[in-house]
Design a protein around this motif. Structure first.
Motif, mmCIF file in Angstrom:
data_model
loop_
_atom_site.group_PDB
_atom_site.id
_atom_site.type_symbol
_atom_site.label_atom_id
_atom_site.label_comp_id
_atom_site.label_asym_id
_atom_site.label_seq_id
_atom_site.Cartn_x
_atom_site.Cartn_y
_atom_site.Cartn_z
ATOM 1 N N LYS A 1 11.794 6.475 -25.530
ATOM 2 C CA LYS A 1 11.157 7.782 -25.757
ATOM 3 C C LYS A 1 12.186 8.817 -26.181
ATOM 4 O O LYS A 1 11.951 9.625 -27.064
ATOM 5 C CB LYS A 1 10.441 8.261 -24.490
ATOM 6 N N LYS B 1 14.735 8.320 -27.769
ATOM 7 C CA LYS B 1 15.285 8.008 -29.085
ATOM 8 C C LYS B 1 14.244 8.242 -30.174
ATOM 9 O O LYS B 1 14.592 8.350 -31.343
ATOM 10 C CB LYS B 1 15.735 6.534 -29.130
ATOM 11 N N GLY B 2 12.990 8.248 -29.772
ATOM 12 C CA GLY B 2 11.922 8.440 -30.747
ATOM 13 C C GLY B 2 11.771 7.277 -31.721
ATOM 14 O O GLY B 2 11.409 7.471 -32.877
ATOM 15 N N TRP B 3 12.050 6.061 -31.272
ATOM 16 C CA TRP B 3 11.974 4.898 -32.166
ATOM 17 C C TRP B 3 10.530 4.496 -32.448
ATOM 18 O O TRP B 3 9.704 4.449 -31.533
ATOM 19 C CB TRP B 3 12.721 3.707 -31.568
#
Lengths: 523, 159
Positions: free
Chosen positions: B101, B103-105
């Motif tokens: 989360k 990292k926003g991957w």
């Protein structure tokens, strides 16, 4: 005779057809880690008689439909310095055969397994630190109902090139409540129960000596899209043995994890308390030999030269503590994110002894370790990215390493910069400094690495302990990678200290010399 | 006896006529705890990148960050999907979900808690990436240095 010939012919034809029609799948890997040592009085490197250490692993697996068979050959020629054993030979150590169907699987031979988080039982391998706790026996998994999974194991534990002189058996059941109804709820709730038992013959004079030691574990996992929680409690019957100084009390452990993940934000809270949880396949085993359960240090695992000097080692005999993790992604175009985005993470862990060894939840005054660290990653342009790290450590060397010296307090900063100056070419620089008044004093480090993707890398690094010992630990090296094959070569000094992988540690001695690594995977 | 042999031979040949993919039948867990069989990904026609990584592995994270930055753009050129399989064991497996989360991957994330997939694919170290086409491993690469993602995207176009 003719019949046998026919049979052999038939089988060979089959093997040939398998290869032709690409049915069946063969894969494997080879890994070699070799060190050539030379004398180096400055760091107190002890050179073995043979001046060489070489650990080699060959693994082969063949899969055909639901059947898989494999083996692992290991050769220590001899084992590298600081390994928990000093074998100087090779042996075919692991062999297995597995049948997998939809709701059923059976593996006979050597197998790895884990119940829950591993606090009660884990059989695993870690080649870097010389752990292979595979059981030789049978491992059966059955899912008789859609919401129920049962694992049953039986075997004897591998002990270097031999087997432990005991029997291990275990049972694990997991119920997934989200599958018991007709509809699948958004939140998954699962409960598990494990039972592990070890029997080792006792021939001593004590009449009520526990030759059989049982451990049970109960766990509950609640997993939602945003929040999750998990709880595990382990009870281990009294088990006097060498590694716990013949403590005659029972062992207990409680572990809980609470996590939150929403939008660009993630958080984790971990709490664990342990009392007398050292569990071995043999009562005589010490250090990292014969471990039956898995008690990792629940701290952040660092990856830099200076952040890996003071590393915690979980105290299976008793500790209480936990950690907090916060992660934040500042997307592109937002204030803190800037044009290219930015990432933040904060971690704090702290462990201490119990005030009262009878009370699992009593926080003691004797702090063993803490680690407060903050990391900021920022991309400044298409070509330039930096990582900044700050770390504050408290390290009780008496408890962790058994050395009666004052507690160590450190402050460390790391700057890591990556310049991607062409599509496949990059340069990386690290500057690091660890400040402390205790132990060996301050450390400074620098690293530079040049990479030419996807094949070549070269690096030069120096870790400098100044003020007290004035010692440089410089290393130069490089690597070549082609698909699944990698060859690395380096020359330099290795610092003596705790070397930890996956939360389990071993001491590595100081060494100077050439290190060659070859790994390959074929599929 | 001869009959038996004949039966065995016939049986063996018969069992081989079924096709199969090269992916091992290993159970992974999704981030919500559901079991997923790795070989079920082989039935799909979309090109698949499988990356084995861990939260403690700096080059793994660099690689996934680099792919993530170009993910949407590259997907417009050629359809593909990336599965990021974490080999974090129970020391760090709980960190995976909040970590991702933070990292926003955009990838699908799975957990391989006791390294079953890592062993079945015969991987020595992470990061290790595979390109899988129709259930066959057509490319793999061990380790990551900046720029490896370019090589990976080039390979995808040619496969």
């Amino acid at each position: 005779m003719k019949k046998i010939q026919l049979l052999v012919f038939g089988l060979l034809t089959n093997v040939f057809i398998i290869a032709q029609t690409d049915n069946g799948h063969f894969s494997g890997s080879f890994e070699s880690y070799t060190q050539f040592y030379h004398k180096d009085d400055k760091i107190g490197a002890v050179v073995p008689q043979d001046k060489i250490g070489s650990n080699n692993f060959l693994k082969l697996d063949y899969n055909y439909k639901q059947f898989t068979a494999g083996l692992q050959f290991e050769a220590y020629l001899p084992a590298i310095q600081g390994f928990p054993f000093s074998e100087n030979s090779g042996k075919l150590v692991n062999k297995y055969f597995r049948y997998t169907a939809n709701n059923f699987s059976i593996q006979v031979g050597d197998f790895y397994e884990q119940f829950g988080s591993g606090l009660a039982f884990r059989a695993w391998e870690n080649r870097q630190i010389g752990i292979n706790n595979a059981l030789e026996g049978a491992n059966i998994h059955v899912a008789p109902l859609s919401f129920l999974t049962i694992k049953a194991i039986y075997g004897r534990q591998r002990k270097v090139f031999a087997y432990a002189n005991s029997n291990v058996r275990g049972l694990d059941a997991e119920i997934d409540f989200s599958k018991t109804g007709k509809t699948t709820p958004e939140t998954r709730v699962a409960a598990g129960f494990s039972y592990v038992s070890r029997y080792q013959l006792y021939t001593g004079p004590i009449t009520d000596f526990p030759a059989t030691v049982n451990a049970t574990s109960t766990r509950l996992d609640i997993g939602g899209a945003v929040a999750s929680a998990s709880f595990e409690y382990v009870y281990k019957k009294r088990d006097p043995h060498d590694a716990n100084n013949f403590d005659n009390t029972s062992g207990k452990a409680f572990l809980t994890n609470l996590s939150l993940a929403t939008g660009n934000f993630g958080a984790l809270l971990t709490f664990r308390t342990l009392e007398n949880m050292d569990f071995r396949s043999e009562r005589e085993s010490l250090q990292s030999i014969g471990l039956m359960n898995y008690i990792p240090s629940l701290t952040k695992q660092h990856d830099y030269l200076t952040t890996n000097i003071y590393v915690y080692n979980a105290q299976a005999m008793g500790e209480i503590g936990g950690q907090v993790d916060l992660f934040y992604n500042a997307p592109k175009g937002t204030g803190p994110g800037g044009k290219f985005g930015s990432k933040f993470s904060l971690n704090f862990s702290s462990y201490s002894g119990h005030n009262d060894s009878e009370d699992l939840f009593s926080f003691g005054d004797n702090e063993y370790f803490h680690d407060l660290n903050f990391e900021w990653k920022k991309k400044w342009s298409e070509k330039f990215t930096t990582i900044f790290l700050y770390q504050n450590i408290f390290y009780n060397k008496l408890v962790i390493e058994g050395e009666p010296v004052p507690d160590v307090k450190t402050n460390t900063v790391v700057l890591n910069a990556l310049i991607k100056y062409a599509k496949k070419k990059a340069a990386r620089f690290e500057l690091q400094h660890l400040a402390t008044r205790q132990d060996k004093g301050n450390w400074a480090a620098a690293l530079t690495e040049f990479s030419f993707a996807p094949k070549w890398t070269f690096y030069l690094s120096d870790l400098y302990n100044y003020g007290k010992t004035d010692t440089h630990y410089a290393t130069i090296g490089g690597s070549y990678t082609n698909r699944g094959t990698r060859f690395g070569l380096s020359y330099g000094r290795q610092r003596a200290g705790l070397f930890c992988v996956g939360g389990v540690c071993r001491f590595v001695p100081a060494a100077t010399g050439v290190t060659a690594t070859l790994t390959t995977t074929f599929n | 006896m001869k009959k038996t042999t004949l039966i065995i031979v016939t049986f063996l040949i018969a069992t081989m006529s079924f096709g199969q993919n090269d992916l091992p039948d290993i159970k992974l867990r999704s981030l919500t705890g559901d079991e997923v069989r790795f070989n079920s990904f082989g039935n799909n026609d979309t090109l698949l990148i499988v990356s084995l990584w861990a939260t403690w592995c700096v080059p793994c994270i660099q690689e996934l960050e680099a792919i993530s930055e170009q993910y949407e753009e590259r997907q417009k050129e050629i359809p593909f999907k990336l599965l990021a399989v974490s080999i974090d064991d129970s020391r760090t497996t709980q960190r995976v979900k909040p970590f991702v989360k933070g990292k926003g991957w955009p990838f699908e994330i799975y957990l391989d808690v006791n390294s079953d997939l890592k062993r079945a694919l015969n991987i020595n170290d992470v990061p290790h990436v595979f390109i899988i086409k129709k259930g066959k491993i057509v490319y793999q690469h061990n380790g990551y240095v900046a720029g490896n993602e370019e090589e990976l995207f080039e390979k995808i176009k040619t496969l």
